[in-house]
Design an enzyme around this catalytic site. Sequence first.
Site, PDB file in Angstrom:
ATOM      1  N   ASP A   1      -8.263  -8.621   9.741  1.00  0.00           N
ATOM      2  CA  ASP A   1      -8.370  -7.207  10.089  1.00  0.00           C
ATOM      3  C   ASP A   1      -7.867  -7.052  11.531  1.00  0.00           C
ATOM      4  O   ASP A   1      -8.542  -7.455  12.481  1.00  0.00           O
ATOM      5  CB  ASP A   1      -9.825  -6.744   9.961  1.00  0.00           C
ATOM      6  CG  ASP A   1      -9.923  -5.231  10.108  1.00  0.00           C
ATOM      7  OD1 ASP A   1      -9.326  -4.677  11.055  1.00  0.00           O
ATOM      8  OD2 ASP A   1     -10.591  -4.605   9.254  1.00  0.00           O
TER       9      ASP A   1
ATOM     10  N   ASN B   1       0.852  -1.189   0.000  1.00  0.00           N
ATOM     11  CA  ASN B   1       0.000   0.000   0.000  1.00  0.00           C
ATOM     12  C   ASN B   1       0.880   1.228   0.000  1.00  0.00           C
ATOM     13  O   ASN B   1       1.988   1.179   0.509  1.00  0.00           O
ATOM     14  CB  ASN B   1      -0.822   0.034   1.289  1.00  0.00           C
ATOM     15  CG  ASN B   1      -2.097  -0.755   1.188  1.00  0.00           C
ATOM     16  OD1 ASN B   1      -2.602  -1.003   0.111  1.00  0.00           O
ATOM     17  ND2 ASN B   1      -2.613  -1.170   2.328  1.00  0.00           N
TER      18      ASN B   1
ATOM     19  N   LYS C   1     -17.505   2.349   9.178  1.00  0.00           N
ATOM     20  CA  LYS C   1     -16.342   1.502   9.479  1.00  0.00           C
ATOM     21  C   LYS C   1     -16.153   1.377  11.002  1.00  0.00           C
ATOM     22  O   LYS C   1     -15.858   0.318  11.521  1.00  0.00           O
ATOM     23  CB  LYS C   1     -15.103   2.151   8.848  1.00  0.00           C
ATOM     24  CG  LYS C   1     -14.045   1.187   8.410  1.00  0.00           C
ATOM     25  CD  LYS C   1     -12.980   1.885   7.559  1.00  0.00           C
ATOM     26  CE  LYS C   1     -13.283   1.799   6.073  1.00  0.00           C
ATOM     27  NZ  LYS C   1     -12.225   2.348   5.242  1.00  0.00           N
TER      28      LYS C   1
HETATM   29  N1  CTP Z   1      -6.744  -2.229   9.479  1.00  0.00           N
HETATM   30  C1  CTP Z   1      -6.180  -3.283  10.159  1.00  0.00           C
HETATM   31  N2  CTP Z   1      -6.041  -4.494   9.534  1.00  0.00           N
HETATM   32  C2  CTP Z   1      -6.419  -4.657   8.251  1.00  0.00           C
HETATM   33  C3  CTP Z   1      -6.980  -3.581   7.543  1.00  0.00           C
HETATM   34  C4  CTP Z   1      -7.124  -2.372   8.190  1.00  0.00           C
HETATM   35  O1  CTP Z   1      -5.822  -3.134  11.333  1.00  0.00           O
HETATM   36  N3  CTP Z   1      -6.262  -5.830   7.673  1.00  0.00           N
HETATM   37  C5  CTP Z   1      -6.931  -0.944  10.171  1.00  0.00           C
HETATM   38  C6  CTP Z   1      -6.114   0.188   9.636  1.00  0.00           C
HETATM   39  O2  CTP Z   1      -4.880   0.306  10.323  1.00  0.00           O
HETATM   40  C7  CTP Z   1      -7.029   1.394   9.873  1.00  0.00           C
HETATM   41  C8  CTP Z   1      -8.416   0.821   9.747  1.00  0.00           C
HETATM   42  O3  CTP Z   1      -8.274  -0.568   9.965  1.00  0.00           O
HETATM   43  O4  CTP Z   1      -6.908   1.860  11.206  1.00  0.00           O
HETATM   44  C9  CTP Z   1      -9.151   1.116   8.456  1.00  0.00           C
HETATM   45  O5  CTP Z   1      -8.556   0.505   7.376  1.00  0.00           O
HETATM   46  P1  CTP Z   1      -9.163   0.590   5.863  1.00  0.00           P
HETATM   47  O6  CTP Z   1      -8.303  -0.271   5.035  1.00  0.00           O
HETATM   48  O7  CTP Z   1      -9.361   2.007   5.474  1.00  0.00           O
HETATM   49  O8  CTP Z   1     -10.611   0.011   6.076  1.00  0.00           O
HETATM   50  P2  CTP Z   1     -11.292  -1.315   5.648  1.00  0.00           P
HETATM   51  O9  CTP Z   1     -12.179  -1.665   6.778  1.00  0.00           O
HETATM   52  O10 CTP Z   1     -10.256  -2.293   5.269  1.00  0.00           O
HETATM   53  O11 CTP Z   1     -12.224  -0.909   4.452  1.00  0.00           O
HETATM   54  P3  CTP Z   1     -11.969  -0.664   2.887  1.00  0.00           P
HETATM   55  O12 CTP Z   1     -10.575  -1.176   2.564  1.00  0.00           O
HETATM   56  O13 CTP Z   1     -13.027  -1.407   2.265  1.00  0.00           O
HETATM   57  O14 CTP Z   1     -12.075   0.838   2.728  1.00  0.00           O
END
Ligand code: CTP
Length: 401
Positions: free
Chosen positions: A307, A211, A338
């Site tokens: 997650d 990323n 979220k």
């Molecule tokens: N996060 C995490 N572990 C993951 C993905 C995300 O801990 N596998 C945490 C990130 O550090 C951040 C939050 O979750 O604090 C939001 O991450 P984001 O990727 O924006 O949200 P998602 O729920 O994954 O939604 P989307 O990708 O569909 O926007």
Amino acid sequence: MSPLQDRNLLLGVTGGIAAYKSAELVRLLRRAGARVRVVMTGAAGRFITPMTLQALSGEPVRQELFDPAHEAAMGHIELARWADRILIAPASADFMARLAAGIADDLLSTICLATGSPVIVAPAMNQGMWRNPATRENAALLQRRGVVLWGPAEGEQACGEQGPGRMLEPADLLRRLERHLAGDGRFAGRHVLLTAGPTREALDPVRYLTNRSSGKMGYALAEAFLAEGAQVTLVSGPVALPPPAGAETIAVESALEMEQAVLDRVNRCDLFVACAAVADYRPRVVAGEKIKKRDETLGLELVRNPDILARVAALPAPPFTVGFAAETSDPVARAEEKRRRKGVDMIAANLVGAAEGGFERDDNALTVLWEGGHRELPLSGKRQLADRLVALIAERYEPGN
Ligand code: CTP
């Protein structure tokens, strides 16, 4: 009145060029009202004379463990009990190693082993010695046992090299001691676990999916929490930033490694702040050999990564959780959705892919949401923004403060 007034401070001086700064430190501590007793290691005596430190502290300087005259006055166990705080400044790599191993073969190491008082270590060494895995592991081990680590700072070194390893300046050490003793700092006595940076999901031995993330926001947050007196553990994906001075930093690559590093430590933490840009998917198989080009198209099968934030928030006794949401449109509504879905206490939303800042930028703006409220944090440098976010977290973490 300084919080150092009438406090008993044992200053340990070990062998290093920064030992000359200990003289200034003794002077500042005395001026703040502290009673100071200095214990030097044998190597320290090669850099500064006991006479100097004795004159400045107004007390006899101790060097030997087996010294009948001194032991008759105040023995090593009494010294260990006398001290409200033990500050080792400078702390050499060798001394940290001996402290980590529990060795008690000289007066200072024996006192450190015997004391029930907090031990604070201000490392000073060549940058290569600080970066060496042996020293890093010793520092992490000491922190896990509750030893407080202040520094080292980055900069030009006595040996002419550049990098981390400089002892913090005496005035900085004094300020930190005052805060430490006053127990102020909005997160004094709290342990904060943070994730930062991107993750790398290997495709084969030379390629990975990742990323966009510089880690700057997470590192700035670690610094802001440290400045508020927190003990900080930073689990970081690969970034090009120096580890924040005073934090325990654990380097990881993949989302699975990050998850494991977090789960191993989360039980000891009061707050969990997920700032990392975790890859949502990883390749189902990691090729053992470099993938060769053959066809015009190449299909990749990806599987979901855990997650980490949602997993921590769902623990039976979760810490206070703070997440981030990077959105390309409608950040507030999406972030609130979220926050609820993941069961997180607070979420900081930012708009990415626009002029507002975000990934790999020095400036950023955030909208922070919690159950029943939200606040805008305007566009500013990431460190300033981090200070504001930490202040807001402090308000929500203990409402009424
Ligand atoms: N996060 C995490 N572990 C993951 C993905 C995300 O801990 N596998 C945490 C990130 O550090 C951040 C939050 O979750 O604090 C939001 O991450 P984001 O990727 O924006 O949200 P998602 O729920 O994954 O939604 P989307 O990708 O569909 O926007």
